[in-house]
Design an enzyme around this catalytic site. Structure first.
Site, mmCIF file in Angstrom:
data_model
loop_
_atom_site.group_PDB
_atom_site.id
_atom_site.type_symbol
_atom_site.label_atom_id
_atom_site.label_comp_id
_atom_site.label_asym_id
_atom_site.label_seq_id
_atom_site.Cartn_x
_atom_site.Cartn_y
_atom_site.Cartn_z
ATOM 1 N N GLU A 17 0.827 -1.208 0.000
ATOM 2 C CA GLU A 17 0.000 0.000 0.000
ATOM 3 C C GLU A 17 0.864 1.261 0.000
ATOM 4 O OE1 GLU A 17 -0.134 -2.396 2.307
ATOM 5 O OE2 GLU A 17 -2.143 -3.272 2.322
ATOM 6 N N GLY A 43 8.609 -5.815 1.020
ATOM 7 C CA GLY A 43 9.477 -4.950 0.212
ATOM 8 C C GLY A 43 8.926 -3.545 0.358
ATOM 9 N N THR A 132 6.338 -15.625 -1.566
ATOM 10 C CA THR A 132 7.531 -14.947 -2.059
ATOM 11 C C THR A 132 8.746 -15.880 -2.022
ATOM 12 O OG1 THR A 132 8.055 -14.154 0.154
ATOM 13 C CG2 THR A 132 6.704 -12.705 -1.217
ATOM 14 N N GLN A 226 3.219 -6.576 5.036
ATOM 15 C CA GLN A 226 2.082 -7.212 4.356
ATOM 16 C C GLN A 226 0.827 -6.340 4.541
ATOM 17 O OE1 GLN A 226 4.179 -9.695 6.439
ATOM 18 N NE2 GLN A 226 5.320 -9.330 4.582
ATOM 19 N N THR A 241 -0.394 -14.782 4.574
ATOM 20 C CA THR A 241 0.974 -14.947 5.046
ATOM 21 C C THR A 241 0.898 -15.627 6.420
ATOM 22 O OG1 THR A 241 3.136 -13.892 5.295
ATOM 23 C CG2 THR A 241 1.218 -12.653 6.141
ATOM 24 N N THR A 303 9.768 -9.523 -5.389
ATOM 25 C CA THR A 303 9.903 -10.608 -6.366
ATOM 26 C C THR A 303 9.852 -10.120 -7.821
ATOM 27 O OG1 THR A 303 7.519 -10.943 -6.321
ATOM 28 C CG2 THR A 303 8.827 -12.287 -4.814
ATOM 29 N N ARG A 307 1.755 -7.297 -10.272
ATOM 30 C CA ARG A 307 0.698 -7.368 -9.267
ATOM 31 C C ARG A 307 -0.655 -7.416 -9.969
ATOM 32 N NH1 ARG A 307 3.465 -2.444 -5.983
ATOM 33 N NH2 ARG A 307 5.077 -3.630 -4.901
ATOM 34 N N VAL A 413 0.442 11.629 -3.280
ATOM 35 C CA VAL A 413 0.199 11.862 -4.717
ATOM 36 C C VAL A 413 1.437 11.590 -5.580
ATOM 37 C CG1 VAL A 413 -1.731 13.463 -4.393
ATOM 38 C CG2 VAL A 413 0.610 14.345 -4.341
ATOM 39 N N GLY A 414 2.344 10.762 -5.075
ATOM 40 C CA GLY A 414 3.534 10.393 -5.843
ATOM 41 C C GLY A 414 4.468 9.605 -4.955
HETATM 42 P P1 GDP Z 1 4.884 -1.176 0.885
HETATM 43 O O1 GDP Z 1 5.257 -2.606 0.780
HETATM 44 O O2 GDP Z 1 3.550 -0.976 1.523
HETATM 45 O O3 GDP Z 1 5.940 -0.323 1.528
HETATM 46 O O4 GDP Z 1 4.722 -0.655 -0.618
HETATM 47 P P2 GDP Z 1 5.722 -0.975 -1.846
HETATM 48 O O5 GDP Z 1 6.954 -0.168 -1.669
HETATM 49 O O6 GDP Z 1 5.873 -2.430 -2.048
HETATM 50 O O7 GDP Z 1 4.841 -0.462 -3.058
HETATM 51 C C1 GDP Z 1 4.386 0.855 -3.139
HETATM 52 C C2 GDP Z 1 4.894 1.450 -4.466
HETATM 53 O O8 GDP Z 1 4.184 2.636 -4.758
HETATM 54 C C3 GDP Z 1 6.351 1.840 -4.409
HETATM 55 O O9 GDP Z 1 6.907 1.692 -5.686
HETATM 56 C C4 GDP Z 1 6.274 3.325 -4.021
HETATM 57 O O10 GDP Z 1 7.420 4.059 -4.442
HETATM 58 C C5 GDP Z 1 5.061 3.759 -4.773
HETATM 59 N N1 GDP Z 1 4.275 4.840 -4.173
HETATM 60 C C6 GDP Z 1 4.052 5.097 -2.859
HETATM 61 N N2 GDP Z 1 3.175 6.110 -2.715
HETATM 62 C C7 GDP Z 1 2.823 6.494 -3.963
HETATM 63 C C8 GDP Z 1 1.928 7.491 -4.481
HETATM 64 O O11 GDP Z 1 1.229 8.196 -3.753
HETATM 65 N N3 GDP Z 1 1.829 7.575 -5.839
HETATM 66 C C9 GDP Z 1 2.538 6.777 -6.689
HETATM 67 N N4 GDP Z 1 2.370 6.938 -7.995
HETATM 68 N N5 GDP Z 1 3.402 5.840 -6.226
HETATM 69 C C10 GDP Z 1 3.531 5.701 -4.902
HETATM 70 P P1 IMO Z 2 4.772 -5.773 1.920
HETATM 71 O O1 IMO Z 2 5.218 -5.604 3.337
HETATM 72 C C1 IMO Z 2 2.355 -8.033 -0.912
HETATM 73 C C2 IMO Z 2 1.966 -12.322 -0.211
HETATM 74 C C3 IMO Z 2 2.602 -13.261 -1.212
HETATM 75 C C4 IMO Z 2 1.656 -14.435 -1.137
HETATM 76 C C5 IMO Z 2 1.316 -14.495 0.360
HETATM 77 C C6 IMO Z 2 2.185 -15.451 1.162
HETATM 78 O O2 IMO Z 2 5.773 -5.335 0.924
HETATM 79 O O3 IMO Z 2 3.426 -5.153 1.726
HETATM 80 P P2 IMO Z 2 4.699 -15.454 1.991
HETATM 81 O O4 IMO Z 2 5.983 -15.156 1.280
HETATM 82 O O5 IMO Z 2 4.405 -14.552 3.125
HETATM 83 O O6 IMO Z 2 4.566 -16.901 2.349
HETATM 84 O O7 IMO Z 2 3.547 -15.201 0.882
HETATM 85 O O8 IMO Z 2 1.512 -13.173 0.843
HETATM 86 N N1 IMO Z 2 2.878 -11.331 0.385
HETATM 87 C C7 IMO Z 2 2.865 -10.022 0.068
HETATM 88 N N2 IMO Z 2 2.142 -9.354 -0.857
HETATM 89 N N3 IMO Z 2 3.204 -7.356 -0.107
HETATM 90 C C8 IMO Z 2 3.914 -8.015 0.835
HETATM 91 O O9 IMO Z 2 4.672 -7.367 1.758
HETATM 92 C C9 IMO Z 2 3.796 -9.416 0.929
HETATM 93 N N4 IMO Z 2 4.347 -10.369 1.707
HETATM 94 C C10 IMO Z 2 3.764 -11.539 1.376
HETATM 95 O O10 IMO Z 2 2.631 -12.686 -2.498
HETATM 96 O O11 IMO Z 2 0.470 -14.147 -1.820
HETATM 97 MG MG MG Z 3 5.845 -4.020 -0.654
#
Ligand code: GDP
Ligand code: IMO
Ligand code: MG
Length: 423
Positions: A17, A43, A132, A226, A241, A303, A307, A413-414
């Site tokens: 998110e 991640g 993952t 997650q 998870t 990974t 998505r 917003v970014g």
């Molecule tokens: P997390 O796992 O919840 O920390 O989220 P991730 O980093 O896996 O995925 C969020 C993605 O959206 C990343 O590539 C961020 O750089 C990007 N991101 C976060 N906030 C925003 C936003 O408001 N707008 C856009 N376009 N990208 C964003």
């Molecule tokens: P962040 O913190 C999105 C998903 C995997 C799979 C399920 C189980 O970046 O938001 P696991 O490796 O935990 O056994 O996988 O959970 N999953 C995630 N999906 N963001 C994550 O972490 C995730 N961590 C696990 O894709 O569906």
């Molecule tokens: Mg992530």
């Protein structure tokens, strides 16, 4: 004086998110940031100074000055991945050793846990979880099965023997699966080397550090990994998870009493994504879904997998708000919807000829009922104040607040740490 409380940031959907960004944005108001569950399946992306960093184990407060970062007891740690992250951060001039504390109670992911993850997934074929493959499930299984190795074991004189015993146990289990192509000797060499490096960090019973900090009025932020809909108890089992991703997980994952939880910041995207298998009621298989993926760069930070994408699911969001006791919402990635003529939001599900407004366990695969909003057709990326937002966006926001009963405090917003509108 109101006693000092632990604030929590967590995801309300299926992960990704934008928790990393939000923690980075909020950290200047805190002195300690603590991860409480999950492991390198996470991640978390942070963007500043034109660079992107992805953290898997280290809390997202690490880049801010004067912040102590705690890896709590509820986290599972792969020493190899942890040390790779340390090496990624060090060139930034950050003295990681002085800013990181690791719970002695956190469990260790062994190379053979990763093998078990892979073996179990491939044995499931089409029914696989879409893990993952970081060894998360097998490590938590050993934790609850009381066979695991913990960070404190690294300091034991017979650590090597304990490691060998657990490895043997895993090899016996692996014999029941089809053979894997996995270079265990190489992985083991890297792991044992990394394990030695981890010993340079402060290894403590971090529950004392955190409770004492709260007693002294030091602000502490807990960082979830997650998302709520991947929770081991309340997600669509078995497509979940292996940890409690909800706010309650911050109590058990850090050693904080429930009454000490303060603000719960619930993070959600203006649409939904999911990576891995499992139900996703509002999933799109059309050009709109493709567009969300392309504009939102919806590819896994851990990974690289594409998505799955879909419209915002309000019953699911309300469920997460309820389960977490969310006090403040934070809306992410609204800018991704800038170009859409119409924006849909699921407000219920059609199930057995009825419309249901509840996201219950039997609606996980139901057909959604949508409400359609006109698109705002305005680039939100450069906007920094609520007043400057287009009316169509304000209406969308007001509807979410009215439906969830929760205020949206920040609109992102970014990707950059500066791209936020605070309310
Ligand atoms: P997390 O796992 O919840 O920390 O989220 P991730 O980093 O896996 O995925 C969020 C993605 O959206 C990343 O590539 C961020 O750089 C990007 N991101 C976060 N906030 C925003 C936003 O408001 N707008 C856009 N376009 N990208 C964003
Ligand atoms: P962040 O913190 C999105 C998903 C995997 C799979 C399920 C189980 O970046 O938001 P696991 O490796 O935990 O056994 O996988 O959970 N999953 C995630 N999906 N963001 C994550 O972490 C995730 N961590 C696990 O894709 O569906
Ligand atoms: Mg992530």
């Amino acid at each position: 004086m109101e006693p000092n409380k632990l604030d929590v940031v967590l995801g309300l959907q299926w992960g990704d998110e934008g928790k990393g960004k939000v923690v980075d944005v909020l950290t200047p108001a805190y002195r300690i940031v603590a991860r409480f569950q999950g492991g390198p399946n996470a991640g978390h992306s942070l963007v500043f100074g034109g660079k992107t960093f992805v953290l898997h184990t280290i809390p997202s407060g690490i880049f801010r000055d004067g912040t102590l970062n705690v890896i709590g007891n509820g986290v599972v740690i792969d020493p190899v991945i942890l040390m790779e992250e340390v090496r990624q951060i060090r060139p930034m001039g950050i003295d990681v050793a002085s800013k990181l504390v690791i719970s002695k109670r956190a469990h260790l992911i062994l190379p053979t846990h990763r093998m078990l993850d892979a073996a179990s997934e491939s044995a499931m074929g089409k029914a696989k979880i879409g893990s993952t493959l970081k060894g998360i499930g097998p490590t938590y299984a050993d934790k609850t099965g009381r066979n695991g190795l913990r960070v404190s074991d690294l300091l034991a004189p017979d650590f090597t023997a304990r490691y060998a015993a657990l490895k043997q146990r895993h090899l016996a289990l692996l014999a029941g699966y089809a053979p894997l192509s996995f270079d265990l000797e190489q992985a083991e060499r890297e792991w044992l080397h990394a394990v030695d490096e981890v010993k340079q960090f402060r290894l403590e019973d971090t529950e004392f550090l955190l409770n004492q900090a709260l007693d002294e009025g030091i602000p502490v932020l807990a960082e979830g990994a997650q998302g709520s809909l991947l929770d081991i108890d309340f997600g669509a089992y078995p497509y979940v998870t292996s940890s409690n991703t909800l706010a309650a997980g911050a109590c058990t994952g850090l050693g904080i009493a429930p009454g000490r939880i303060g603000s719960v910041y619930g993070i959600f995207k203006a649409y939904c994504t999911r990576v891995g298998s499992g139900p996703f009621p509002t999933e799109l298989f059309d050009a709109d879904g493709e567009r969300l993926r392309a504009v939102g760069h919806e590819f896994g930070a851990t990974t690289g997998r594409p998505r799955r994408t879909g419209w915002l699911d309000l019953p699911a969001l309300k469920y997460s708000v309820m389960m977490n006791g969310v006090t403040d919402l934070i809306l992410m990635k609204s800018d991704v919807l800038d170009g859409f003529d119409a924006i849909k939001v699921a407000v219920g599900y059609r199930k057995d000829g009825q419309i249901r407004e509840r996201f219950s366990s039997d609606c996980e695969d139901a057909e959604p009922v949508f409400k359609t909003f006109p698109g705002w057709k305005t680039a939100l990326g450069g906007i920094r104040s609520y007043e400057d937002l287009p009316q169509a966006f304000k209406d969308f926001l007001a509807f979410i607040e009215q439906q969830t009963g929760c205020p949206v405090r920040i609109v992102s917003v970014g990707p950059d740490r500066d791209a936020v509108i605070r309310r």
